[in-house]
Design an enzyme around this catalytic site. Structure first.
Site, PDB file in Angstrom:
ATOM      1  N   ASN A 184       0.800  -1.223   0.000  1.00 22.56           N
ATOM      2  CA  ASN A 184       0.000   0.000   0.000  1.00 22.56           C
ATOM      3  C   ASN A 184       0.833   1.274   0.000  1.00 22.56           C
ATOM      4  OD1 ASN A 184      -1.556  -2.249   1.501  1.00 22.56           O
ATOM      5  ND2 ASN A 184      -3.178  -0.812   0.928  1.00 22.56           N
ATOM      6  N   TYR A 186       3.811   3.046  -2.048  1.00 24.60           N
ATOM      7  CA  TYR A 186       4.580   2.963  -3.290  1.00 24.60           C
ATOM      8  C   TYR A 186       5.900   3.726  -3.179  1.00 24.60           C
ATOM      9  CZ  TYR A 186       0.589   0.914  -5.747  1.00 24.60           C
ATOM     10  OH  TYR A 186      -0.419   0.068  -6.155  1.00 24.60           O
ATOM     11  N   VAL A 191       0.002   6.564  -1.169  1.00 26.06           N
ATOM     12  CA  VAL A 191      -0.549   5.758  -0.086  1.00 26.06           C
ATOM     13  C   VAL A 191      -1.914   5.240  -0.522  1.00 26.06           C
ATOM     14  CG1 VAL A 191      -1.302   5.734   2.323  1.00 26.06           C
ATOM     15  CG2 VAL A 191       0.662   7.145   1.643  1.00 26.06           C
ATOM     16  N   CYS A 192      -2.040   3.929  -0.637  1.00 30.16           N
ATOM     17  CA  CYS A 192      -3.308   3.317  -1.033  1.00 30.16           C
ATOM     18  C   CYS A 192      -4.112   2.968   0.222  1.00 30.16           C
ATOM     19  CB  CYS A 192      -3.066   2.059  -1.863  1.00 30.16           C
ATOM     20  SG  CYS A 192      -2.615   2.398  -3.561  1.00 30.16           S
ATOM     21  N   LEU A 193      -5.221   3.654   0.396  1.00 32.53           N
ATOM     22  CA  LEU A 193      -6.055   3.445   1.579  1.00 32.53           C
ATOM     23  C   LEU A 193      -7.482   3.856   1.239  1.00 32.53           C
ATOM     24  CD1 LEU A 193      -5.886   2.698   4.663  1.00 32.53           C
ATOM     25  CD2 LEU A 193      -5.678   5.167   5.084  1.00 32.53           C
TER      26      LEU A 193
END
Length: 388
Positions: A184, A186, A191-193
């Site tokens: 999550n 990179y 930020v993958c959320l």
């Protein structure tokens, strides 16, 4: 005469140790002492010299820092969990201004409400700085939790509040140092959320303007992203959880993640973000030996990577595993640079963990020094001393 009670404890009569002239008549019992047995290199009488050290009177003589007095640890102890600062020149979003529309008074009020929530409710493991001349900027550092491959690490995030906030979520950038230590997070800092609307999720997991807060974002990053098995954060991999192949792949990912966490520690110490210099130095000054002891335990095998200090909490302490040969081969290259940085910030006895010292047997707890039988070499051994 000394009476051996077990491997580490002696019972010694005061008259057997102290000459009458030096005896303290009012002290009937003495505890919390240490005895250092020093190989006698002056006389070949087959006897060892005894040196008695009182921790209370001579804390540093026992090889221990006076935690309350060390200036680095004092600064760490007084470092504010939340504070307002001025210089934002190294912030990722410092050059960004939201030109869609000028922020409203309601926007500024909402940001200040966020400040109040953060100042009041931040957990011990998260620190935040906001900027007096840029209400749209925020910086946070999150400490990795025990029981995860991120333990003892600290991870920095910059946030930007657009003019549409809180109807739109904040933008968050991770200081990756070019490393991807989580599915999550990179290398580019993305930020993958779900809470940030940068990943899919049901409606309750997405950003909700009337309910979601920056505090929830930070706590979610710590709990949902920086977790004990980050491998399963990868889309579709959750179905493999509990399977032999899935758990094996997860553990390999955990090993790689720990190595990247060590690299993150290194570049964070070398280039600490503005306003967090004292926190960075204090944190690693305080935890350096824990980090190195964890590396040593993982190198030996028998302790699951990411569980140092937590392994005894497993059922019967039996959850053990050997490290992969690949991990064991890569770990030494990460240890020595960290040791050098720890020494630079003033950590004592850290050189003992260097791989060079380990290879030659010169490190503390890594083996006795070569030539320890020589009269020119003193061998020290510490044990507890109980006096009555």
């Amino acid at each position: 005469m000394p009476v051996m009670m077990d491997d580490d404890v002696f019972e010694i009569s005061p008259s057997a140790v102290f000459p009458k002239s030096n005896r303290a008549p009012n002290k009937k019992s003495v505890t919390c002492k240490e005895i250092i047995v020093i190989n006698d290199d002056d006389e070949d009488d087959g006897c060892d010299d005894l040196m008695i050290i009182d921790e209370k009177d001579f804390p540093n003589a026992c090889g221990k820092e006076d935690v309350d007095e060390h200036p680095i640890l004092k600064k760490l102890e007084t470092f504010k969990r939340f504070d307002v600062v001025s210089d934002h020149s190294d912030h990722h979003f410092t050059g960004r201004r939201d030109c869609l529309k000028p922020p409203s008074k309601g926007w500024a009020k909402q940001i200040q409400e966020e400040w109040k929530i953060l100042e009041k409710d931040l957990p011990d493991s998260i620190y935040v700085r906001v900027y007096e001349t840029r209400l749209d900027l925020l910086r946070a550092v999150i400490r990795g939790a025990d029981g995860t491959p991120y333990h003892d690490g600290i991870f920095f995030f910059d946030a930007f509040f657009p003019s549409t906030y809180p109807h739109s979520p904040p933008l968050v950038h991770y200081h990756s140092g070019g490393l991807r230590l989580n599915p999550n997070l990179y290398e580019c800092g993305k930020v993958c959320l779900s809470l940030l609307n940068t990943w899919s999720g049901n409606s309750s997991e997405m950003w909700r303007p009337l309910y979601s807060t920056m505090l929830q974002v930070l706590v979610s990053i710590q709990g949902l992203i920086l977790n004990s098995k980050p491998y399963f954060n990868e889309p579709g991999y959750e179905a493999r959880m509990g399977t032999l192949n899935g758990e094996r792949s997860s553990y390999q990912y955990t090993e790689a993640t720990f190595l990247k966490s060590l690299k993150t520690m290194l570049y964070t110490m070398r280039r600490p973000p503005k306003h967090f210099e004292d926190l960075v130095v204090g944190h690693f000054f305080k935890h350096a030996h824990d980090i190195m002891a964890a590396c040593k335990a993982y190198m030996r095998g028998g302790t699951l990577v990411g569980t140092f200090g937590e392994e005894e909490k497993a059922e019967g302490g039996k959850e053990k595993s050997s490290r992969s040969s690949s991990f064991a081969g890569q770990l030494p290259a990460h240890i020595d640079p960290l040791v050098r940085e720890f020494v630079k910030i003033g950590v004592k006895n850290c050189e003992d963990y260097s791989c060079a010292a380990t290879a030659t047997g010169e490190g503390s707890d890594h083996g006795e020094k070569k030539g320890s039988g020589s009269k020119a070499t003193k061998r020290k051994r510490k044990t507890k001393l109980i006096m009555s």
